[in-house]
Design a protein around this motif. Sequence first.
Motif, short mmCIF file in Angstrom:
data_model
loop_
_atom_site.label_atom_id
_atom_site.label_comp_id
_atom_site.label_asym_id
_atom_site.label_seq_id
_atom_site.Cartn_x
_atom_site.Cartn_y
_atom_site.Cartn_z
N ASP A 19 1.06 -0.87 0.45
CA ASP A 19 0.44 -0.68 0.06
C ASP A 19 0.76 1.23 -0.08
O ASP A 19 0.52 2.26 -0.91
CB ASP A 19 -0.92 -0.01 1.03
N PHE A 20 1.17 1.53 0.84
CA PHE A 20 2.83 2.69 0.95
C PHE A 20 3.44 2.89 -0.16
O PHE A 20 3.37 3.49 -1.10
CB PHE A 20 3.67 2.58 2.12
N SER A 62 1.71 4.06 -3.48
CA SER A 62 0.59 5.25 -2.72
C SER A 62 2.23 6.43 -3.04
O SER A 62 1.38 7.32 -3.76
CB SER A 62 0.64 5.27 -1.62
N HIS A 63 2.80 5.73 -3.80
CA HIS A 63 3.91 6.66 -4.01
C HIS A 63 4.66 6.13 -5.62
O HIS A 63 6.06 5.76 -5.82
CB HIS A 63 5.04 6.51 -3.79
N GLU A 85 10.39 5.19 3.62
CA GLU A 85 9.99 6.57 3.09
C GLU A 85 11.15 8.04 2.99
O GLU A 85 11.58 8.53 2.64
CB GLU A 85 8.98 6.89 3.71
#
Length: 109
Positions: free
Chosen positions: A8-9, A12-13, A102
Amino acid sequence: HLQKVLLDFLVSHPDVFEIYGLKSSDPGLRVPTISFTVKGWKSTDFVLEVDKTCRVGIRWGHFYAKRLIENLGLEDLGGVVRVSAVHYNTEVEIKWLVDRIEAVSYTHL
């Protein structure tokens, strides 16, 4: 569930991460081994930087798929970054890894 946190992370980028393989976290469709590259980073350098402060092991390379990495044009990057979120990992560890990914990924953009 662990692979969902990481996928998901990454999904999303899309301007930063290129995922190789299915983007679905459905365990009926994929195993919890996720391969990706990071914009602005060689996979080797990215993993070494994350490893400095992370207790969750991630690696880089071709993982016995050398011809595939060559065909994808990723050999100069050191292959892909690979994370395996399996039964001995916890959700806390994966969330911590996502935080480190991140933080490190945006230092070269």
